[in-house]
Design an enzyme around this catalytic site. Structure first.
Site, short mmCIF file in Angstrom:
data_model
loop_
_atom_site.label_atom_id
_atom_site.label_comp_id
_atom_site.label_asym_id
_atom_site.label_seq_id
_atom_site.Cartn_x
_atom_site.Cartn_y
_atom_site.Cartn_z
N CYS A 121 1.30 -1.31 0.04
CA CYS A 121 0.07 0.01 -0.27
C CYS A 121 1.50 1.08 -0.17
O CYS A 121 2.29 0.50 0.27
CB CYS A 121 -0.66 -0.24 1.51
SG CYS A 121 -2.66 0.90 1.05
N CYS A 123 -0.35 4.43 1.69
CA CYS A 123 -0.96 5.07 3.10
C CYS A 123 0.50 5.87 3.99
O CYS A 123 0.47 6.71 4.61
CB CYS A 123 -1.63 4.02 3.98
SG CYS A 123 -1.78 2.99 4.48
N LYS A 200 -12.16 -4.32 1.73
CA LYS A 200 -11.98 -4.02 3.04
C LYS A 200 -12.88 -3.30 3.27
O LYS A 200 -13.25 -2.19 2.15
CB LYS A 200 -10.81 -3.89 2.97
CG LYS A 200 -10.30 -2.77 3.54
CD LYS A 200 -8.42 -2.10 3.44
CE LYS A 200 -7.71 -1.22 4.61
NZ LYS A 200 -6.09 -0.54 4.14
N ARG A 210 -3.98 3.92 12.42
CA ARG A 210 -3.11 4.77 11.65
C ARG A 210 -2.26 5.73 13.03
O ARG A 210 -1.67 6.04 12.47
CB ARG A 210 -4.43 6.09 11.62
CG ARG A 210 -5.15 5.20 10.65
CD ARG A 210 -6.79 5.73 9.87
NE ARG A 210 -7.03 5.15 8.83
CZ ARG A 210 -8.60 5.21 8.05
NH1 ARG A 210 -9.20 6.17 9.22
NH2 ARG A 210 -9.21 4.66 7.71
N GLU A 238 -16.57 -7.74 -4.42
CA GLU A 238 -15.20 -7.22 -5.10
C GLU A 238 -14.32 -8.59 -5.06
O GLU A 238 -13.11 -8.85 -5.42
CB GLU A 238 -14.98 -6.71 -3.72
CG GLU A 238 -15.33 -4.55 -3.61
CD GLU A 238 -15.00 -4.23 -4.64
OE1 GLU A 238 -13.08 -4.41 -5.35
OE2 GLU A 238 -14.72 -2.50 -4.79
N LYS A 253 -11.68 -7.54 6.20
CA LYS A 253 -10.98 -6.85 7.05
C LYS A 253 -11.92 -5.41 7.08
O LYS A 253 -12.21 -4.35 5.92
CB LYS A 253 -9.65 -5.65 6.78
CG LYS A 253 -9.28 -4.84 7.53
CD LYS A 253 -7.94 -5.15 6.77
CE LYS A 253 -7.54 -3.78 8.20
NZ LYS A 253 -6.22 -2.60 7.45
N SER A 279 -6.77 -4.06 14.52
CA SER A 279 -6.64 -2.75 15.64
C SER A 279 -7.59 -2.07 16.96
O SER A 279 -7.00 -2.55 17.36
CB SER A 279 -5.65 -1.29 14.92
OG SER A 279 -6.38 -0.75 14.59
#
Length: 330
Positions: A121, A123, A200, A210, A238, A253, A279
């Site tokens: 990814c 991010c 997701k 994050r 998806e 997720k 998380s």
């Protein structure tokens, strides 16, 4: 009095209950996430405030952490990288000497049999915190899908070159599985599987991650590419798209609030299904355990059994090390 069901016969003793148990969580089912930081401090180890018991780790500390876990039976890890420098196009994500690439080489050299999965990814590597390409200086929140695909492919190929066993694109860009599969094949990595974050959701349960990955969007949100939590039929579209694009695993997720989705994915597709206990799920259980409000070990195991019962084959969970260390799975 023999005219009713005697279900308690099979619950009478612990041995009987174990004998007829339908679902079991095993060490081989679990994947442990790690956050590895590019730093000049070899002994860097920082506890994540929102995730007590989880850490940002330097390469040296990652090696120590994994060494202890492997000794207890750790089989698989997934790596997330935090670079020193971020830019608008996430250049460090596909730097052949980037932090995740270094971590892969380290772990595979020490433990060749350890399964190393890499998160693919942008991010964690972009200065804007989005999972795809944003034009430099643009704060409108528009993430450009197709130009992102080549960058994700470069990242996946660099991970495979470093020795990753599996690459796991988590960006939710359309067509990324096809692009990554083609890139891997073209570079001699047709044997490397793609573990797609197929379903997701744009979830509030990602908040602690994050902080851990330092990947909070600097503007806008991720709702234009991550899924609406209200939708389930869309999840099947998806997943079907990723199957058609030759994914090897399908991730759902988050996990706990989406057990119905795990079951639908299991019923509709034959690929291995992976649940990601994210998380926020970890932090809620941990916080309640720290405060003595729940039997934490029992709740952890019950949550994971729910995922297995829903139909997943593998579970990514931050509790993996703890479960192994306490002998709760084997």
């Amino acid at each position: 009095m023999g005219d009713f069901f005697r279900g308690r016969r099979l619950r009478r003793t612990a041995a009987l209950r174990e004998l007829v148990r339908e679902n079991v969580v095993c060490a081989a089912d679990l994947i442990m996430p790690y956050f590895v930081v590019e730093t000049d401090e070899p002994a860097f180890r920082k506890e994540i405030g929102a995730m007590p018991g989880q850490f940002q780790l330097s390469l040296q500390e990652l090696e120590k952490q994994v060494e202890a876990a492997v000794a207890k039976g750790l089989r698989a890890v997934i790596l997330f990288g935090i670079p020193k420098v971020k830019d608008y196009k996430g250049s460090e994500a596909y730097n052949k000497d980037g932090i995740v690439q270094q971590a892969v080489r380290l772990l595979k050299k020490r433990w060749p049999a350890l399964v190393v999965v890499t998160d693919v990814c942008l991010c964690e590597y972009t200065d804007h915190g989005h999972c795809g390409l944003v034009r430099q200086g643009d704060t409108s929140g528009e993430v450009h899908n197709d130009p992102t695909l080549s960058l994700l492919t470069k990242a996946a190929v660099s991970h495979a070159e470093a020795g990753a066993d599996i690459v796991a694109p988590s960006d939710m860009m359309d067509g990324r599985v096809q692009a990554i599969r083609a890139g891997l094949d073209a570079n001699g990595f047709s044997h490397i599987p793609v573990m797609s974050y197929a379903v997701k959701y744009a979830s509030s349960f990602y908040g602690p991650f994050r902080e851990a990955a330092e990947s909070t969007p600097q503007f806008g949100d991720r709702k234009t590419y991550q899924m609406d939590p209200a939708n389930s039929r869309e999840a099947m579209r998806e997943a079907a798209a990723d199957v058609d694009e030759d994914a090897d695993f399908l991730i759902v997720k988050p996990a706990g609030p989406y057990l119905d989705i795990i079951r639908q994915v299991r019923d509709n597709f034959d690929l291995p299904v992976v649940a990601y206990q994210v998380s926020g799920e970890y932090s809620m259980i941990r916080a309640a355990g720290i405060n003595g409000w729940i039997n934490e070990e029992a709740v952890i195991m019950e949550s994971l059994l729910g995922m297995k019962r829903a139909g997943c084959d593998l579970i990514i969970t931050y509790f993996t090390e703890e479960l192994l260390a306490k002998g709760l799975v084997r």
